[in-house]
Motif scaffolding. Structure first.
Motif, mmCIF file in Angstrom:
data_model
loop_
_atom_site.group_PDB
_atom_site.id
_atom_site.type_symbol
_atom_site.label_atom_id
_atom_site.label_comp_id
_atom_site.label_asym_id
_atom_site.label_seq_id
_atom_site.Cartn_x
_atom_site.Cartn_y
_atom_site.Cartn_z
ATOM 1 N N GLN A 56 0.836 -1.212 0.012
ATOM 2 C CA GLN A 56 -0.106 0.045 0.032
ATOM 3 C C GLN A 56 0.899 1.205 0.014
ATOM 4 O O GLN A 56 2.098 1.044 0.024
ATOM 5 N N GLY A 57 0.327 2.094 0.121
ATOM 6 C CA GLY A 57 0.909 3.680 -0.061
ATOM 7 C C GLY A 57 1.956 3.745 1.077
ATOM 8 O O GLY A 57 1.710 3.468 2.099
ATOM 9 N N GLY A 58 3.334 4.140 0.545
ATOM 10 C CA GLY A 58 4.400 4.307 1.331
ATOM 11 C C GLY A 58 5.436 2.917 1.471
ATOM 12 O O GLY A 58 6.435 3.121 2.066
ATOM 13 N N ASP A 59 4.796 1.711 1.090
ATOM 14 C CA ASP A 59 5.434 0.560 1.151
ATOM 15 C C ASP A 59 6.714 0.619 0.036
ATOM 16 O O ASP A 59 6.316 1.077 -0.970
ATOM 17 N N THR A 60 7.484 -0.223 0.389
ATOM 18 C CA THR A 60 8.532 -0.167 -0.656
ATOM 19 C C THR A 60 8.516 -1.923 -1.051
ATOM 20 O O THR A 60 8.483 -2.566 -0.557
ATOM 21 N N VAL A 61 8.521 -1.912 -2.650
ATOM 22 C CA VAL A 61 8.255 -3.180 -3.297
ATOM 23 C C VAL A 61 9.512 -3.419 -3.960
ATOM 24 O O VAL A 61 10.135 -2.360 -4.820
ATOM 25 N N ASN A 62 10.071 -4.726 -3.762
ATOM 26 C CA ASN A 62 11.405 -4.983 -4.645
ATOM 27 C C ASN A 62 11.266 -6.523 -5.061
ATOM 28 O O ASN A 62 10.187 -7.306 -4.367
ATOM 29 N N ILE A 63 11.673 -7.187 -6.183
ATOM 30 C CA ILE A 63 11.598 -8.444 -6.766
ATOM 31 C C ILE A 63 13.131 -8.840 -6.894
ATOM 32 O O ILE A 63 13.523 -8.187 -7.605
ATOM 33 N N ASP A 64 13.621 -9.963 -6.212
ATOM 34 C CA ASP A 64 14.753 -10.374 -6.431
ATOM 35 C C ASP A 64 14.775 -11.832 -6.765
ATOM 36 O O ASP A 64 13.687 -12.365 -7.021
ATOM 37 N N SER A 65 15.664 -12.683 -6.917
ATOM 38 C CA SER A 65 15.751 -14.039 -6.988
ATOM 39 C C SER A 65 15.144 -14.825 -6.076
ATOM 40 O O SER A 65 14.681 -16.028 -6.547
ATOM 41 N N GLN A 66 14.850 -14.338 -4.922
ATOM 42 C CA GLN A 66 13.969 -15.391 -3.765
ATOM 43 C C GLN A 66 12.422 -14.940 -4.083
ATOM 44 O O GLN A 66 11.743 -15.565 -3.430
ATOM 45 N N GLY A 67 12.068 -13.813 -4.658
ATOM 46 C CA GLY A 67 10.744 -13.550 -4.770
ATOM 47 C C GLY A 67 10.494 -12.031 -4.543
ATOM 48 O O GLY A 67 11.341 -11.191 -4.383
ATOM 49 N N LEU A 68 9.230 -11.898 -3.714
ATOM 50 C CA LEU A 68 8.641 -10.808 -3.600
ATOM 51 C C LEU A 68 9.371 -10.095 -2.151
ATOM 52 O O LEU A 68 9.187 -10.989 -1.225
ATOM 53 N N ILE A 69 9.619 -8.867 -2.066
ATOM 54 C CA ILE A 69 10.058 -8.271 -0.889
ATOM 55 C C ILE A 69 9.157 -7.073 -0.726
ATOM 56 O O ILE A 69 9.230 -6.128 -1.548
ATOM 57 N N PRO A 104 2.930 5.089 -4.090
ATOM 58 C CA PRO A 104 2.645 6.363 -3.690
ATOM 59 C C PRO A 104 1.435 6.177 -2.711
ATOM 60 O O PRO A 104 0.678 5.310 -3.081
ATOM 61 N N GLU A 105 1.464 7.459 -2.015
ATOM 62 C CA GLU A 105 0.175 7.208 -1.029
ATOM 63 C C GLU A 105 -1.262 7.515 -1.878
ATOM 64 O O GLU A 105 -0.965 7.931 -2.867
ATOM 65 N N GLY A 106 -2.099 6.553 -1.283
ATOM 66 C CA GLY A 106 -3.250 6.442 -2.193
ATOM 67 C C GLY A 106 -3.487 5.435 -3.489
ATOM 68 O O GLY A 106 -4.116 5.376 -3.966
ATOM 69 N N SER A 107 -2.155 4.630 -3.291
ATOM 70 C CA SER A 107 -2.203 3.733 -4.314
ATOM 71 C C SER A 107 -1.975 2.528 -3.554
ATOM 72 O O SER A 107 -1.511 2.185 -2.425
ATOM 73 N N GLY A 115 2.130 -0.902 -13.206
ATOM 74 C CA GLY A 115 2.592 0.226 -12.243
ATOM 75 C C GLY A 115 1.437 0.238 -11.208
ATOM 76 O O GLY A 115 0.417 -0.746 -11.246
ATOM 77 N N CYS A 116 1.509 0.890 -10.326
ATOM 78 C CA CYS A 116 0.487 1.080 -9.177
ATOM 79 C C CYS A 116 -0.336 1.563 -9.473
ATOM 80 O O CYS A 116 -0.765 2.272 -10.474
ATOM 81 N N VAL A 117 -1.648 1.207 -8.820
ATOM 82 C CA VAL A 117 -3.023 1.310 -9.304
ATOM 83 C C VAL A 117 -3.620 2.514 -8.111
ATOM 84 O O VAL A 117 -3.580 2.109 -7.090
#
Length: 164
Positions: free
Chosen positions: A88-101, A130-133, A151-153
């Protein structure tokens, strides 16, 4: 004592009253499904095996406060589709060789088909929502058209939370 035939309700009157009752019920159903609930027919493989092609999905339109793991309905290219909220808004998302972070922690996801990978020509990671997404992923990661691509919705562009 019998009732005077002139004072008894006529068959036509009874039929008109029945028609009014049926119309009132139909109007109530239309209002409820226009403003409170919605129905979507699944036409893509993004959420397989949870939703199969042709399934009907019922979603709740009121209150768009989503939690992680909620499945929401949104419009993409004019078509209704669904995805699972992973950030959600403010969270940081990453994807590496082990999956979703999310926020530096690898996510243990149940019911996910295939590995979570980045998509060529998709968004750049790491990404701060982004906030609200919301950041949405389909359960069928190899076939899903989700936030890795679009992208973010924004929450206001979602239609509601899937309830059945």
């Amino acid at each position: 004592m019998s009732q005077d035939p002139a004072q008894r309700p006529s068959l036509l009157h009874d039929l008109l009253m029945l028609a009014v009752q049926i119309a009132s019920i139909a109007l109530g159903v239309v209002v409820i499904f226009s403003f409170v609930f919605g129905v979507m027919r699944v036409t893509d493989p993004s959420m397989e095996p949870r939703f199969q092609d042709g399934d009907l999905v019922l979603f709740y339109r009121i209150g768009k406060q989503y939690d992680a793991r909620d499945v929401v309905v949104f419009k993409r290219d004019g078509l209704l589709t669904s995805g699972r909220v992973v950030a959600q808004g403010g969270d940081t998302v990453n994807i590496d060789s082990q999956g979703l972070i999310v926020n530096g922690a690898h996510q243990q996801e149940q019911g996910i088909v295939d590995e979570t990978t980045q998509v060529a020509d998709g968004v750049t990671f790491p990404l701060t929502v982004p906030e609200g997404s919301v950041f949405l992923l389909g359960d069928n990661r190899d076939e899903a058209v989700d936030s890795r691509i679009v992208g973010c919705v924004p929450v206001e562009q979602t239609l509601g939370k899937v309830i059945a």
